[in-house]
Write a protein that holds these residues in place. Structure first.
Motif, PDB file in Angstrom:
ATOM      1  N   SER A 156       0.823  -1.208   0.000  1.00  0.00           N
ATOM      2  CA  SER A 156       0.000   0.000   0.000  1.00  0.00           C
ATOM      3  C   SER A 156       0.858   1.259   0.000  1.00  0.00           C
ATOM      4  O   SER A 156       1.847   1.342   0.726  1.00  0.00           O
ATOM      5  CB  SER A 156      -0.912   0.020   1.228  1.00  0.00           C
ATOM      6  N   LYS A 157       0.463   2.221  -0.815  1.00  0.00           N
ATOM      7  CA  LYS A 157       1.139   3.518  -0.856  1.00  0.00           C
ATOM      8  C   LYS A 157       0.263   4.553  -0.155  1.00  0.00           C
ATOM      9  O   LYS A 157      -0.934   4.664  -0.425  1.00  0.00           O
ATOM     10  CB  LYS A 157       1.401   3.953  -2.300  1.00  0.00           C
ATOM     11  N   VAL A 158       0.873   5.301   0.758  1.00  0.00           N
ATOM     12  CA  VAL A 158       0.155   6.322   1.525  1.00  0.00           C
ATOM     13  C   VAL A 158       0.309   7.667   0.820  1.00  0.00           C
ATOM     14  O   VAL A 158       1.430   8.129   0.594  1.00  0.00           O
ATOM     15  CB  VAL A 158       0.697   6.402   2.966  1.00  0.00           C
ATOM     16  N   TYR A 159      -0.818   8.291   0.492  1.00  0.00           N
ATOM     17  CA  TYR A 159      -0.798   9.575  -0.201  1.00  0.00           C
ATOM     18  C   TYR A 159      -1.162  10.750   0.712  1.00  0.00           C
ATOM     19  O   TYR A 159      -0.860  11.895   0.401  1.00  0.00           O
ATOM     20  CB  TYR A 159      -1.783   9.549  -1.380  1.00  0.00           C
ATOM     21  N   ARG A 160      -1.832  10.487   1.799  1.00  0.00           N
ATOM     22  CA  ARG A 160      -2.207  11.521   2.765  1.00  0.00           C
ATOM     23  C   ARG A 160      -2.056  10.964   4.178  1.00  0.00           C
ATOM     24  O   ARG A 160      -1.957   9.756   4.365  1.00  0.00           O
ATOM     25  CB  ARG A 160      -3.663  11.990   2.550  1.00  0.00           C
ATOM     26  N   ASN A 161      -2.079  11.885   5.181  1.00  0.00           N
ATOM     27  CA  ASN A 161      -1.959  11.470   6.571  1.00  0.00           C
ATOM     28  C   ASN A 161      -3.228  11.846   7.323  1.00  0.00           C
ATOM     29  O   ASN A 161      -3.249  12.794   8.116  1.00  0.00           O
ATOM     30  CB  ASN A 161      -0.723  12.110   7.215  1.00  0.00           C
ATOM     31  N   PHE A 162      -4.307  11.111   7.058  1.00  0.00           N
ATOM     32  CA  PHE A 162      -5.566  11.408   7.717  1.00  0.00           C
ATOM     33  C   PHE A 162      -5.505  11.112   9.211  1.00  0.00           C
ATOM     34  O   PHE A 162      -6.224  11.733   9.992  1.00  0.00           O
ATOM     35  CB  PHE A 162      -6.700  10.617   7.063  1.00  0.00           C
ATOM     36  N   ALA A 163      -4.670  10.161   9.635  1.00  0.00           N
ATOM     37  CA  ALA A 163      -4.582   9.843  11.058  1.00  0.00           C
ATOM     38  C   ALA A 163      -4.143  11.075  11.848  1.00  0.00           C
ATOM     39  O   ALA A 163      -4.711  11.377  12.903  1.00  0.00           O
ATOM     40  CB  ALA A 163      -3.614   8.686  11.291  1.00  0.00           C
TER      41      ALA A 163
END
Length: 266
Positions: free
Chosen positions: A210-217
């Motif tokens: 998985s590639k993370v594009y944003r940091n919603f956490a």
């Protein structure tokens, strides 16, 4: 420009011509965002397909729904669920059950998507949550499984955490079966990720593929701090008598107030 929702025939016609994008989404907001972003295919839980606003939010998304076989029950249960979800707006059904169930659903013209490689509900048979197909024997078994799915009538399979070389060679040899890659490389027909992974909602270990594009956490943490601060300010306003102010309350006409008080005998 308005997009037209693709059919199974469209997806098959695009095989080998271009890669499609696919997301697992869990809310109307995520579905609407996928629609606006131009995503091609989504996987959605049954309750989302059944939401009255789903197709308003996602009119052109090819939408797969369903349950794994541990939750769905018998093949007759699968058929009843399929009819319910397809009638509500789904385009295809996910099925992790055996080939007899796949064959049964396909014989009733249900568009079926199977699952090979790392299948969470069957992981004990392949050694747990790890890559599948890293040996020649495993890879050949995967190829045979995909062939069996094609013969049974499935139009696609999710191929999860399989070496790219293996998935690519299998995809090249499938005439009509589409391979939807989750962590299995770019040689398949669809690239599939979970929206929660892309958005960085996980707080633990992320899947390797998985590639993370944003940091919603981090944004959720910030919003929680703001939530606590706002609640605290409200409590303090009430305690010191500064809430409610005049602008937040209703006032009675003086004459009506006097009549009211007179009626009370005040």
């Amino acid at each position: 420009m308005t997009r037209t929702r693709p059919t199974v025939a469209d997806l098959r016609a695009w095989k080998g011509k271009r890669q499609l994008t696919m997301l697992r989404v869990f809310s109307i907001d995520e579905a609407a965002a996928a629609e606006e972003a131009g995503i091609d295919v989504v996987s959605v839980p049954p309750e989302l397909i059944l939401h009255p606003d789903y197709r308003k939010a996602a009119p052109s998304l090819f939408s797969m729904s369903g349950l794994d076989h541990l939750s769905a029950g018998s093949r007759e249960d699968y058929l009843r669920l399929s009819c319910k979800l397809l009638s509500a707006g789904a385009d295809a059904m996910y099925c992790s059950a055996g080939l007899d169930t796949v064959r049964f659903l396909a014989s009733e013209y249900i568009p079926v998507v199977g699952h090979v490689g790392l299948v969470p509900s069957r992981a004990t048979w392949t050694g747990g949550f790890k890559a599948v197909g890293k040996t020649a024997d495993q890879a050949l078994a995967l190829y045979s499984e995909c062939q069996a799915y094609e013969v049974a009538g499935a139009f696609a399979v999710e191929i999860e955490v399989v070496p790219e070389e293996v998935a690519t060679e299998i995809s090249r040899r499938m005439d009509r079966l589409l391979l939807w890659s989750m962590g299995s490389g770019a040689g398949c027909d669809v690239q599939y990720l979970f929206a929660m992974d892309i958005l960085g909602e996980h707080r633990g270990k992320m899947p390797r593929h998985s590639k993370v594009y944003r940091n919603f956490a981090a944004e959720y943490d910030r919003l929680q701090r703001e939530r606590v601060a706002a609640f605290n300010e409200f409590r303090q306003d009430v305690e010191r008598g500064s809430f409610p102010e005049d602008r937040y309350i209703q006032r009675m006409d003086r004459a009506e107030l006097e009549r009211f008080l007179s009626g009370l005998g005040a």
